[in-house]
Structure formats: C-alpha cells, structure tokens
Scaffold this motif. Structure first.
Motif, PDB file in Angstrom:
ATOM      1  N   ARG A   1       0.827  -1.204   0.000  1.00 49.69           N
ATOM      2  CA  ARG A   1       0.000   0.000   0.000  1.00 49.69           C
ATOM      3  C   ARG A   1       0.870   1.266   0.000  1.00 49.69           C
ATOM      4  NH1 ARG A   1      -4.593   2.036   4.397  1.00 49.69           N
ATOM      5  NH2 ARG A   1      -5.181   3.897   3.221  1.00 49.69           N
ATOM      6  N   ARG A   2       1.902   1.274   0.830  1.00 48.10           N
ATOM      7  CA  ARG A   2       2.718   2.483   0.984  1.00 48.10           C
ATOM      8  C   ARG A   2       3.581   2.770  -0.243  1.00 48.10           C
ATOM      9  NH1 ARG A   2       6.641   2.588   6.021  1.00 48.10           N
ATOM     10  NH2 ARG A   2       8.069   1.488   4.614  1.00 48.10           N
ATOM     11  N   HIS A   3       4.083   1.727  -0.887  1.00 49.07           N
ATOM     12  CA  HIS A   3       5.079   1.931  -1.948  1.00 49.07           C
ATOM     13  C   HIS A   3       4.539   1.748  -3.362  1.00 49.07           C
ATOM     14  CE1 HIS A   3       8.507   2.356   0.774  1.00 49.07           C
ATOM     15  NE2 HIS A   3       7.950   1.404   1.509  1.00 49.07           N
ATOM     16  N   LEU A   4       3.287   1.339  -3.496  1.00 51.30           N
ATOM     17  CA  LEU A   4       2.743   1.085  -4.830  1.00 51.30           C
ATOM     18  C   LEU A   4       2.255   2.387  -5.462  1.00 51.30           C
ATOM     19  CD1 LEU A   4       2.342  -1.430  -6.620  1.00 51.30           C
ATOM     20  CD2 LEU A   4      -0.010  -1.548  -5.765  1.00 51.30           C
ATOM     21  N   ALA A   5       2.647   2.616  -6.719  1.00 46.98           N
ATOM     22  CA  ALA A   5       2.204   3.790  -7.460  1.00 46.98           C
ATOM     23  C   ALA A   5       0.678   3.758  -7.624  1.00 46.98           C
ATOM     24  CB  ALA A   5       2.889   3.830  -8.825  1.00 46.98           C
ATOM     25  N   PRO A   6       0.044   4.911  -7.889  1.00 50.36           N
ATOM     26  CA  PRO A   6      -1.429   4.963  -7.958  1.00 50.36           C
ATOM     27  C   PRO A   6      -2.050   3.928  -8.892  1.00 50.36           C
ATOM     28  CG  PRO A   6      -0.545   7.176  -7.907  1.00 50.36           C
ATOM     29  CD  PRO A   6       0.643   6.258  -7.994  1.00 50.36           C
ATOM     30  N   HIS A   7      -1.449   3.676 -10.050  1.00 50.48           N
ATOM     31  CA  HIS A   7      -1.948   2.652 -10.970  1.00 50.48           C
ATOM     32  C   HIS A   7      -1.007   1.445 -10.996  1.00 50.48           C
ATOM     33  CE1 HIS A   7      -5.353   4.531 -13.367  1.00 50.48           C
ATOM     34  NE2 HIS A   7      -5.004   5.481 -12.502  1.00 50.48           N
ATOM     35  N   GLY A   8      -0.265   1.259  -9.905  1.00 47.91           N
ATOM     36  CA  GLY A   8       0.683   0.150  -9.823  1.00 47.91           C
ATOM     37  C   GLY A   8       0.005  -1.176  -9.546  1.00 47.91           C
ATOM     38  N   VAL A   9       0.780  -2.245  -9.709  1.00 47.87           N
ATOM     39  CA  VAL A   9       0.280  -3.614  -9.532  1.00 47.87           C
ATOM     40  C   VAL A   9       1.238  -4.376  -8.623  1.00 47.87           C
ATOM     41  CG1 VAL A   9      -0.357  -5.766 -10.684  1.00 47.87           C
ATOM     42  CG2 VAL A   9      -0.730  -3.586 -11.839  1.00 47.87           C
ATOM     43  N   ALA A  10       0.672  -5.081  -7.643  1.00 48.96           N
ATOM     44  CA  ALA A  10       1.452  -5.956  -6.776  1.00 48.96           C
ATOM     45  C   ALA A  10       1.091  -7.403  -7.080  1.00 48.96           C
ATOM     46  CB  ALA A  10       1.187  -5.638  -5.312  1.00 48.96           C
ATOM     47  N   TYR A  11       2.105  -8.252  -7.143  1.00 48.47           N
ATOM     48  CA  TYR A  11       1.925  -9.692  -7.375  1.00 48.47           C
ATOM     49  C   TYR A  11       2.298 -10.417  -6.089  1.00 48.47           C
ATOM     50  CZ  TYR A  11       3.417 -14.412  -8.787  1.00 48.47           C
ATOM     51  OH  TYR A  11       3.600 -15.765  -8.870  1.00 48.47           O
ATOM     52  N   ILE A  12       1.386 -11.252  -5.586  1.00 52.74           N
ATOM     53  CA  ILE A  12       1.664 -12.047  -4.382  1.00 52.74           C
ATOM     54  C   ILE A  12       1.171 -13.470  -4.618  1.00 52.74           C
ATOM     55  CG2 ILE A  12       1.228 -12.329  -1.910  1.00 52.74           C
ATOM     56  CD1 ILE A  12       0.768  -9.324  -1.733  1.00 52.74           C
ATOM     57  N   SER A  13       2.043 -14.448  -4.400  1.00 52.63           N
ATOM     58  CA  SER A  13       1.645 -15.856  -4.543  1.00 52.63           C
ATOM     59  C   SER A  13       1.478 -16.477  -3.170  1.00 52.63           C
ATOM     60  CB  SER A  13       2.685 -16.626  -5.354  1.00 52.63           C
ATOM     61  OG  SER A  13       3.916 -16.699  -4.658  1.00 52.63           O
ATOM     62  N   TYR A  14       0.613 -17.500  -3.080  1.00 50.67           N
ATOM     63  CA  TYR A  14       0.339 -18.137  -1.792  1.00 50.67           C
ATOM     64  C   TYR A  14      -0.444 -19.429  -2.012  1.00 50.67           C
ATOM     65  CZ  TYR A  14      -3.989 -15.552  -2.740  1.00 50.67           C
ATOM     66  OH  TYR A  14      -5.116 -15.040  -3.359  1.00 50.67           O
ATOM     67  N   ASN A  15      -0.380 -20.316  -1.031  1.00 48.56           N
ATOM     68  CA  ASN A  15      -1.146 -21.560  -1.064  1.00 48.56           C
ATOM     69  C   ASN A  15      -2.586 -21.282  -0.631  1.00 48.56           C
ATOM     70  OD1 ASN A  15       1.098 -23.153  -1.767  1.00 48.56           O
ATOM     71  ND2 ASN A  15       1.741 -23.270   0.365  1.00 48.56           N
ATOM     72  N   VAL A  16      -3.520 -21.989  -1.248  1.00 50.91           N
ATOM     73  CA  VAL A  16      -4.934 -21.767  -0.916  1.00 50.91           C
ATOM     74  C   VAL A  16      -5.657 -23.082  -0.635  1.00 50.91           C
ATOM     75  CG1 VAL A  16      -5.243 -19.565  -2.127  1.00 50.91           C
ATOM     76  CG2 VAL A  16      -5.537 -21.694  -3.385  1.00 50.91           C
ATOM     77  N   TYR A  17      -6.656 -22.956   0.206  1.00 54.63           N
ATOM     78  CA  TYR A  17      -7.634 -24.015   0.419  1.00 54.63           C
ATOM     79  C   TYR A  17      -8.727 -23.883  -0.645  1.00 54.63           C
ATOM     80  CZ  TYR A  17      -5.580 -24.202   5.132  1.00 54.63           C
ATOM     81  OH  TYR A  17      -4.724 -24.307   6.194  1.00 54.63           O
ATOM     82  N   PRO A  18      -9.425 -24.970  -0.986  1.00 50.88           N
ATOM     83  CA  PRO A  18      -9.461 -26.241  -0.278  1.00 50.88           C
ATOM     84  C   PRO A  18      -8.360 -27.222  -0.660  1.00 50.88           C
ATOM     85  CG  PRO A  18     -11.055 -26.297  -2.035  1.00 50.88           C
ATOM     86  CD  PRO A  18     -10.473 -24.908  -2.054  1.00 50.88           C
ATOM     87  N   GLY A  19      -7.708 -27.013  -1.816  1.00 53.89           N
ATOM     88  CA  GLY A  19      -6.738 -27.999  -2.288  1.00 53.89           C
ATOM     89  C   GLY A  19      -5.583 -28.232  -1.338  1.00 53.89           C
ATOM     90  N   TRP A  20      -5.166 -27.174  -0.622  1.00 55.10           N
ATOM     91  CA  TRP A  20      -4.009 -27.320   0.252  1.00 55.10           C
ATOM     92  C   TRP A  20      -4.311 -28.172   1.476  1.00 55.10           C
ATOM     93  CZ3 TRP A  20       0.861 -27.225  -0.503  1.00 55.10           C
ATOM     94  CH2 TRP A  20       1.744 -27.218   0.575  1.00 55.10           C
ATOM     95  N   HIS A  21      -5.585 -28.406   1.787  1.00 52.92           N
ATOM     96  CA  HIS A  21      -5.890 -29.312   2.897  1.00 52.92           C
ATOM     97  C   HIS A  21      -5.241 -30.673   2.659  1.00 52.92           C
ATOM     98  CE1 HIS A  21      -8.510 -26.938   5.404  1.00 52.92           C
ATOM     99  NE2 HIS A  21      -9.303 -26.633   4.392  1.00 52.92           N
ATOM    100  N   MET A  22      -5.361 -31.176   1.441  1.00 52.87           N
ATOM    101  CA  MET A  22      -4.794 -32.490   1.124  1.00 52.87           C
ATOM    102  C   MET A  22      -3.274 -32.437   1.033  1.00 52.87           C
ATOM    103  SD  MET A  22      -7.523 -34.067  -1.604  1.00 52.87           S
ATOM    104  CE  MET A  22      -7.328 -32.703  -2.730  1.00 52.87           C
ATOM    105  N   LEU A  23      -2.747 -31.400   0.334  1.00 53.35           N
ATOM    106  CA  LEU A  23      -1.296 -31.298   0.205  1.00 53.35           C
ATOM    107  C   LEU A  23      -0.654 -30.993   1.553  1.00 53.35           C
ATOM    108  CD1 LEU A  23      -0.849 -29.429  -3.190  1.00 53.35           C
ATOM    109  CD2 LEU A  23      -1.091 -31.861  -2.716  1.00 53.35           C
ATOM    110  N   GLY A  24      -1.345 -30.211   2.374  1.00 54.12           N
ATOM    111  CA  GLY A  24      -0.826 -29.931   3.706  1.00 54.12           C
ATOM    112  C   GLY A  24      -0.740 -31.185   4.553  1.00 54.12           C
ATOM    113  N   ALA A  25      -1.697 -32.095   4.370  1.00 56.33           N
ATOM    114  CA  ALA A  25      -1.651 -33.362   5.109  1.00 56.33           C
ATOM    115  C   ALA A  25      -0.439 -34.188   4.680  1.00 56.33           C
ATOM    116  CB  ALA A  25      -2.940 -34.142   4.878  1.00 56.33           C
ATOM    117  N   LEU A  26      -0.150 -34.209   3.391  1.00 58.13           N
ATOM    118  CA  LEU A  26       1.027 -34.942   2.913  1.00 58.13           C
ATOM    119  C   LEU A  26       2.309 -34.295   3.434  1.00 58.13           C
ATOM    120  CD1 LEU A  26       0.016 -35.708  -0.776  1.00 58.13           C
ATOM    121  CD2 LEU A  26      -0.139 -37.204   1.208  1.00 58.13           C
ATOM    122  N   ARG A  27       2.326 -32.986   3.487  1.00 54.75           N
ATOM    123  CA  ARG A  27       3.472 -32.278   4.063  1.00 54.75           C
ATOM    124  C   ARG A  27       3.668 -32.691   5.524  1.00 54.75           C
ATOM    125  NH1 ARG A  27       6.179 -27.452   5.587  1.00 54.75           N
ATOM    126  NH2 ARG A  27       5.278 -26.603   7.506  1.00 54.75           N
TER     127      ARG A  27
END
Length: 540
Positions: free
Chosen positions: A137-163
C-alpha cells in the motif's frame, strides 16, 4: 519459527536461480491495461521484489529492460551476495540488491510501479505477511500492480496433510539433503502401500491417486539437477508453510487499502473454462467477483494462487473490451490440419502446446493464426497482425475491403482464446528484444550463457521463461558470442566429439566416417540454432 531461523535456512542452502514468467512487468501491465488501469510503461518503470533470493527472477528482468529500475530485498546476506556477483558479471547498472528485513523497511525506498512477492506470503509468519501488504500500500504507485503468490484451500488441505506426514517421517533428521531424500522415499512408499480396496481405508482409490500424483510431482519438479533439494526443502518442507482461503486473502488485502485485480494466469479465473451449467449455478450463489472466484476454487480444488492487487481507489473495469490496439499478440498454436483455406468459411482449428484449441470460421482470424504460427513466438502489434491477415485473405485489394467487422471479429476471437489459455494466444504490452533470424555469427543471451557456465542446463530466455537445453544446445551456447561463425562452431563440436565430451542426440547413430560425422554435426548445428532462435535465446 523465528525470522532468524528462516534466514539461516537460506544462508545454509540458497534458493535456486529461477525466473517466473507470470511475475514479469509485461504480464502485470498487460492485465492491468485490460482491466482499465494505466500502469507505467514496462520499458520505463520501477520494480521492487521482496524475497528476491539470489536474483534469479529480477536480474533477467533488468537485463531485458535496461531503461527500467529494479530493486531486490532479501533476508539472506549470502543470497544477496550471490545476486550481486551476477549483476557485476553482466555489467548491469539498473538493479540493486539489498540484504534487509522487510519489517525494517522505511518510506525512503520510494514508489514502485510493480511489486513482486513470489513464495513469501505462505512461507512467512503472520506479522511478516501483514507488513508485506502494508508495504504494498505504501510503496505502490497509484496505478501500480502488486503480485503475491500463496497456497490456498481447499486444495491445500490435502497437500498440507502430505506435508505433515513427510515432516513426521523426517522429524529426527537434521542434514538437509538426508531430509529431502527420506521425504521422497516416504512418499513413494505411501503411494505403493495404499490399497485402494482396503475395507478399513477411507476413499482408498482417491487417496492412492493423490499419493501417486504428488510423489511424481516431488520427483519430477522438485528433484531437477542440483536444485532439487533446495526446492523441496524451501517449499514443501519449509518450517512455515500455511494456506488461506482466497476470500481471506482478499479481506486481508482490503484491510491495507488494496483490492483484487486478477490472477497472473488470467485463464484460470475465466468462467469459460467451466461447464456452462456449473458456471450458471455459481453465479446464482455468488454476490460478487470474489465469491464467484471462491466458489470456482471450491469446484477446482485449487491449491495455489498468484494474485494481482492494486489500490482500492484504482478504477478497475471488470469486463474486458474489444479494442486491442494497445497490445502485441503472439501464439505458440499450430494448425491441426494441413492446407487451411483462408478464403472460405470452413472451420479451422489451432492447438497450443497445452492442448487448448481455437476453432474459427472467420477467414481473417484463420489467416492471423497462420501468420502467428509462422513467426512464433514473435509478438506483433494487433494492427499489424490485422493488416497481415487481411492481406492474406484479400490480397492487393485488402486496403479497399471493409475492415471494421474483421477487426471486431479478430479481436473477439483473440480475447476468447486468451481467456481460455495463455499458450493459445498471448497478449503483451512489450515486445522483448530477441531475434528469430540467425546471423552469420550468432549471439546468445549473455545471461543464459552465464547460467550455463554455472552448471544450469535450464536457462532463462528473453521472454522470461525457463528453457531446458539439450546436449547440443549446451555445447553450442557458450560459443554464441558473436565471434564464431557456423564453420567455427562446427570445428568446436568436432573437438568435443573427438574428446568424448559430446555425442549425437539419443536415437541417432554416430557416423564412424569423419566426413559423415561432419555433415551430421552441421545438420545438428542448423537445427539447434533454429531451435535456440525459436526459444528466444538469440539477441543478434
């Protein structure tokens, strides 16, 4: 796990030198433009990557965009030192890498048009994630774009169990490579041990399929050359590896004045990729875009997202229009049948490497796809593509033929294909500086040549993609420096063969006669140079 422990894990075993196509400013700017924003030009922008590791993602961007500025931040001094060495070797003056904790970053870093955080949100403590969004929020230009990757449910419930199962198996091991090898062996054991018809098991057949699929992924994608252990240890087996539901991530972003823009893989969020009756039911249940995508995650059992954010005040348009005059168009798709006739309205099909198919009876669309197939992966401005396609259809009379309907139908078909698969049709706002023509003394990307010298057979091309080189390509690339013509390249390959360091491709018999060997190597060089050009590795 403390921040210091996370830091030490990367000091001991740095993350591999990898690029991520979906994080490139061109991808971010293309989607932002499609959705109504006016992002900074890719050729003159300012980019920040948080968690940049050794710069494997950021340095290729800086090499390909010399008039833009790039800043990388990472917790590990060792990784930053490795990246700084690469920056010096390549002579880049538009990138700086810094060893710092994002919890300590102040406002003096300034404004950025694009902010990238790949592999950080799910692998960091909650307070770091909160800081990450605050920084966006602080460093992004007014029409800037931020890219953030992350694990999501529901699929990660199964992969998290294997982990969790892998972590349990290796709980008493301390050596990183032993932990990785034991985890792989354990997954393979589980995959073979499960009996799908076990009366005491639950969903035995489904569980067995999951184990086989995941064990194959860990072996195929997490055990490549010398980087296999790093990937498995820092991703699947990292001490912190959590997931959230998509709607929870969006709510977290909203707390920091950010709104959801899109996914980096645009086709993954398009309803055209679900059966019409399924999509109709989802729309009946959902009240807004976020709920639509959350229900789509439920249907697809999604495990991972690569989300683009912008300021909550940015004027996002949720429908994409038909004006493509601001874009370049490229495609890897090839016609499924020979002899496509651009002078009739018979349906022609064009298939991409991922199996997606565009079917069209529109003569100009068919001509455009044929043209893109011939020059792939070069991207053409939409207006030039339209002109080239119409000339194929109408010949010298193209200038006199009505063009509005052709432009509208071609744009509609391109957008439809783009929303179905990024490999079927690509949209860009920037054309990378690679060449398809093979010069008398070819020059390959200095970045790729450096990566190969360091023992990486998978190198980064000018399209910000990873390219896996075969033995002939590995032998040729170091000598594509503008000082060797094909005769000199042939002499070099002959020397490699004589020293026993190179053989012809698998399945091809190596001639015993020196003249025949020379001819065979000459053919290999011609084919390999054409392939290197097609994979966007040649710069001149």
């Amino acid at each position: 796990m403390s921040t210091d422990q996370i830091k030490q894990s990367y000091e001991a075993l740095p993350y591999p030198d990898l690029c991520y196509t979906q994080t490139h400013p061109d991808r971010l700017a293309t989607l932002a433009t499609l959705l109504g924003l006016k992002p900074a030009p890719v050729t003159r922008c300012r980019v920040l990557e948080l968690g940049c590791a050794i710069g494997g993602n950021l340095i290729p961007m800086a090499y390909g965009l010399p008039d833009s500025e790039f800043v990388g931040i990472d917790l590990s001094p060792r990784q930053i030192e490795m990246g700084q060495t690469a920056v010096r070797d390549l002579g880049l003056n538009n990138i700086s890498l810094h060893a710092a904790d994002i919890m300590d970053l102040g406002p003096e870093w300034g404004s950025f048009d694009y902010i990238i955080a790949h592999g950080l949100y799910s692998w960091a403590p909650p307070e770091v994630n909160d800081r990450l969004l605050a920084l966006c929020r602080r460093h992004l230009a007014p029409h800037g774009v931020a890219y953030i990757s992350y694990n999501v449910y529901p699929g990660w419930h199964m992969l998290g169990a294997l982990r969790d199962m892998m972590l349990y198996r290796i709980k008493d091991l301390t050596d990183p490579h032993e932990r990785a090898a034991t985890a792989r062996e354990f997954l393979d054991f589980l995959a073979e041990a499960i009996e799908p018809d076990d009366p005491y098991g639950t969903l035995g057949e489904a569980y067995q399929k999951l184990l086989h699929s995941y064990a194959g992924f860990v072996t195929r994608e997490r055990q490549q050359d010398k980087d296999g252990d790093q990937l498995l240890l820092h991703d699947e087996l990292a001490a912190v590896n959590t997931a959230v539901y998509f709607h929870q991530f969006v709510a977290h972003a909203a707390q920091h004045g950010l709104q959801y823009l899109s996914e980096a893989d645009f086709a993954r969020v398009m309803p055209t990729n679900l059966p019409p009756d399924v999509m109709q039911h989802i729309r009946q249940m959902a009240r807004n875009t976020i709920e639509v995508e959350q229900y789509m995650d439920f249907v697809r059992n999604r495990t991972f997202r690569q989300t683009l954010l912008c300021h909550a005040t940015a004027p996002v348009r949720r429908t994409i229009g038909g004006d493509l005059s601001a874009f370049y168009v490229a495609s890897y798709a090839q016609p499924k049948q020979e002899g496509v006739n651009v002078h009739d309205t018979a349906v022609a099909q064009f298939a991409s490497p991922d199996g997606a198919v565009l079917s069209s009876d529109h003569p100009v669309t068919k001509a455009a796809m044929l043209h893109l197939a011939e020059i792939a992966p070069v991207a053409l401005p939409f207006t030039e593509l339209l002109d080239a396609a119409r000339e194929r259809v109408y010949g010298p009379a193209a200038a006199q033929a009505p063009s509005d309907q052709d432009a509208r139908l071609l744009a509609m078909n391109i957008l439809q294909a783009y929303s179905y698969s990024a490999r079927l049709v690509e949209l860009h706002v920037h054309r990378p500086p690679f060449v398809r023509q093979i010069s008398r003394q070819p020059v390959a990307s200095p970045l790729a040549r450096r990566q190969l010298r360091l023992g990486q057979p998978k190198v980064t091309n000018l399209r910000h993609e990873r390219v896996n080189l075969d033995p002939i390509g590995q032998a040729l690339l170091p000598h594509l420096d503008g000082a060797h013509d094909q005769e000199a390249l042939l002499a070099q390959l002959q020397a490699y063969v004589a020293a026993g360091e190179l053989t012809l491709a698998e399945g091809k018999a190596q001639p015993a006669d020196s003249a025949e060997l020379r001819q065979a190597l000459a053919r290999e060089i011609t084919f390999s140079l054409q392939w290197l050009a097609w994979t966007a590795l040649l710069v001149g």
